[in-house]
Design an enzyme around this catalytic site. Structure first.
Site, PDB file in Angstrom:
ATOM      1  N   THR A 176       0.839  -1.189   0.000  1.00  0.00           N
ATOM      2  CA  THR A 176       0.000   0.000   0.000  1.00  0.00           C
ATOM      3  C   THR A 176       0.882   1.250   0.000  1.00  0.00           C
ATOM      4  O   THR A 176       2.017   1.197   0.470  1.00  0.00           O
ATOM      5  CB  THR A 176      -0.854  -0.073   1.281  1.00  0.00           C
ATOM      6  OG1 THR A 176      -1.796  -1.113   1.110  1.00  0.00           O
ATOM      7  CG2 THR A 176      -1.542   1.218   1.617  1.00  0.00           C
ATOM      8  N   ARG A 204     -14.300  -7.197  -0.135  1.00  0.00           N
ATOM      9  CA  ARG A 204     -13.538  -6.930   1.095  1.00  0.00           C
ATOM     10  C   ARG A 204     -12.959  -5.500   1.073  1.00  0.00           C
ATOM     11  O   ARG A 204     -12.368  -5.082   0.088  1.00  0.00           O
ATOM     12  CB  ARG A 204     -12.406  -7.948   1.234  1.00  0.00           C
ATOM     13  CG  ARG A 204     -11.527  -7.748   2.476  1.00  0.00           C
ATOM     14  CD  ARG A 204     -10.286  -6.935   2.173  1.00  0.00           C
ATOM     15  NE  ARG A 204      -9.366  -6.869   3.302  1.00  0.00           N
ATOM     16  CZ  ARG A 204      -8.291  -6.093   3.349  1.00  0.00           C
ATOM     17  NH1 ARG A 204      -7.990  -5.321   2.332  1.00  0.00           N
ATOM     18  NH2 ARG A 204      -7.519  -6.089   4.397  1.00  0.00           N
ATOM     19  N   ASP A 207      -8.432  -1.221   5.712  1.00  0.00           N
ATOM     20  CA  ASP A 207      -8.378   0.001   6.524  1.00  0.00           C
ATOM     21  C   ASP A 207      -8.081   1.257   5.715  1.00  0.00           C
ATOM     22  O   ASP A 207      -8.422   2.363   6.135  1.00  0.00           O
ATOM     23  CB  ASP A 207      -7.288  -0.148   7.591  1.00  0.00           C
ATOM     24  CG  ASP A 207      -5.913  -0.353   6.958  1.00  0.00           C
ATOM     25  OD1 ASP A 207      -5.795  -1.214   6.062  1.00  0.00           O
ATOM     26  OD2 ASP A 207      -4.954   0.352   7.339  1.00  0.00           O
TER      27      ASP A 207
HETATM   28  N1  ASP Z   1      -3.717  -2.102   4.680  1.00  0.00           N
HETATM   29  C1  ASP Z   1      -3.950  -2.662   3.385  1.00  0.00           C
HETATM   30  C2  ASP Z   1      -5.241  -3.445   3.399  1.00  0.00           C
HETATM   31  O1  ASP Z   1      -5.457  -4.190   4.333  1.00  0.00           O
HETATM   32  C3  ASP Z   1      -2.840  -3.539   2.889  1.00  0.00           C
HETATM   33  C4  ASP Z   1      -1.433  -2.976   2.959  1.00  0.00           C
HETATM   34  O2  ASP Z   1      -1.161  -2.088   3.776  1.00  0.00           O
HETATM   35  O3  ASP Z   1      -0.551  -3.394   2.183  1.00  0.00           O
HETATM   36  O4  ASP Z   1      -5.990  -3.375   2.462  1.00  0.00           O
END
Ligand code: ASP
Length: 309
Positions: A176, A204, A207
Site C-alpha cells: 500500500t 472486502r 483500513d
Molecule cells: N492495509 C492494506 C489493506 O489491508 C494492505 C497494505 O497495507 O498493504 O488493504
C-alpha cells in the site's frame, strides 16, 4: 530550518532481505524519492499539505512497484479492487472511495469526493459513476496487469488464504502507499491508497479508505497513513488512536506512534506500520514488520530513504 515536512510509504510488505537485489532496491528507492520530490516541491513553493500528499500518492500509484493504482494486487476473482482516502487536518474534511475498478488514481477520486460532493465515502459503482461525472481518469484492465503480481495471485488463488504484500513469503513484496505532510502554515494532511490484499474476497474493504483506521489528519495532533493487515488496523482504529494518545494523554508524536504499533497493534497480533507527522513538522515511522518502504523530508531539510529497520 525549513518549516515543512513530508513522509511517504510504499507499504509494510517488503521483500524479505535475502530476496532484495541491488537492482530492485535502486528501483524502489528511486520511486520513493520521486514521490518525495513531488510532494516536497509543492511544500517548498508554499503549497498546501493536502496538495502535497495527493501528488506524492499519485506518483506512487503510477509506479508498478507498489500495491496501489497501476500495481494493484489481484482479488480472489482475478480482478482489481482499489481503495483510497485523503484527509485535510486544517478543517477535518475527508474523502474516501473503495471497491474501485479502472480508476487510474484512486487518491484523486477520494480528493474529488472530499472537494466536490456532500459525502465522505463512496464505493463501487456509485464511486465510479461519480468519477465519470468529475472526469477522473479511467483505464482499461491492461493498464493494471502486472506479471509478477499475477503469479503471486496464481500461487494462492485456490486457497482460502488472503495475503498482505508481505514478508511472510518470498514473493509477497508489494505494499500500500501513503503520504503525510505538514505545510509552511502548519497545516497537516494524510492520504493512503491500496489494491488491498492478494486473493482478497470480493467486496472486502481494508483500513486504507477508512478514516480513522488507515488515514487520519487533525492540525491539533497529527497526520497518519497506515499499512499492514487492514482488519487489525480497523479493529484498532489505528490512525485515530495515534491522534487520541496525543490529544488526550499528551504523548509526543513519536511516543504515540510507537505505543500504537508496538504495543496496541502487536497486542491484537496485527502487523504493519505507519507514517505520521505533527504540526511542528516532526515525523515518526514505526513498523513491526521486517521492513517498510519509506522516505521522509524532515523539518530541518534532511532527507532519508529506507526499506528495512
Ligand atoms: N492495509 C492494506 C489493506 O489491508 C494492505 C497494505 O497495507 O498493504 O488493504
Amino acid at each position: 530550518m525549513s518549516k515543512f515536512s513530508l513522509a511517504v510509504h510504499g507499504g509494510a510488505g517488503t521483500l524479505v532481505k535475502g530476496m532484495m537485489t541491488p537492482e530492485l532496491e535502486v528501483q524502489y528507492r528511486d520511486a520513493l524519492k520521486a514521490a518525495l520530490d513531488v510532494g516536497v516541491d509543492v511544500l517548498k513553493n508554499g503549497g498546501t499539505a493536502i496538495d502535497a500528499v495527493e501528488l506524492a500518492v499519485v506518483s506512487l500509484e503510477d509506479s508498478h512497484l507498489f500495491n496501489a493504482g497501476k500495481g494493484s494486487v489481484f482479488t480472489a476473482e482475478g480482478k482489481h479492487e482499489m481503495d483510497a482516502s485523503i484527509m485535510d487536518g486544517s478543517n477535518l474534511e475527508a474523502g474516501a472511495a473503495s471497491l474501485l475498478a479502472g480508476i487510474k488514481n484512486p487518491v484523486s477520486l477520494a480528493r474529488e469526493i472530499m472537494d466536490n460532493s456532500d459525502h465522505v465515502f463512496l464505493a463501487g459503482d456509485g464511486a465510479i459513476e461519480f468519477a465519470k461525472l468529475r472526469a477522473v481518469e479511467i483505464k482499461d484492465d491492461d493498464y493494471f496487469f502486472d506479471r509478477f503480481r499475477f503469479e503471486q495471485w496464481q500461487e494462492i488463488k485456490d486457497s482460502d488464504t488472503f495475503q498482505l504484500d508481505h514478508s511472510l513469503k518470498k514473493d509477497s513484496k508489494f505494499g500500500t502507499v501513503g503520504a503525510v505532510a505538514c505545510d509552511q502554515n502548519g497545516n497537516l494532511a494524510a492520504a493512503t491508497s491500496t489494491g488491498g490484499m492478494t486473493n482478497k474476497r470480493f467486496g472486502r474493504i481494508g483500513d486504507s479508505p477508512v478514516i480513522g483506521a488507515g488515514t487520519y489528519a487533525n492540525n491539533k495532533t497529527c497526520a497518519v497513513s497506515c499499512t499492514g493487515s487492514g482488519e487489525f488496523f480497523i479493529r484498532g482504529v489505528v490512525a485515530y488512536d495515534v491522534s487520541c494518545l496525543m490529544e488526550y494523554k499528551g504523548f509526543s508524536l513519536q511516543e504515540a506512534a510507537e505505543e500504537v504499533i508496538h504495543q496496541r497493534l502487536k497486542g491484537i497480533n496485527g502487523d504493519g506500520g505507519l507514517i505520521a507527522c505533527d504540526s511542528f513538522g516532526n515525523i515518526a515511522m514505526p513498523f513491526n514488520t521486517e521492513g517498510m518502504y519509506r522516505a521522509s523530508y524532515d523539518n530541518s531539510g534532511k532527507e532519508s530513504i529506507a526499506i528495512y529497520s
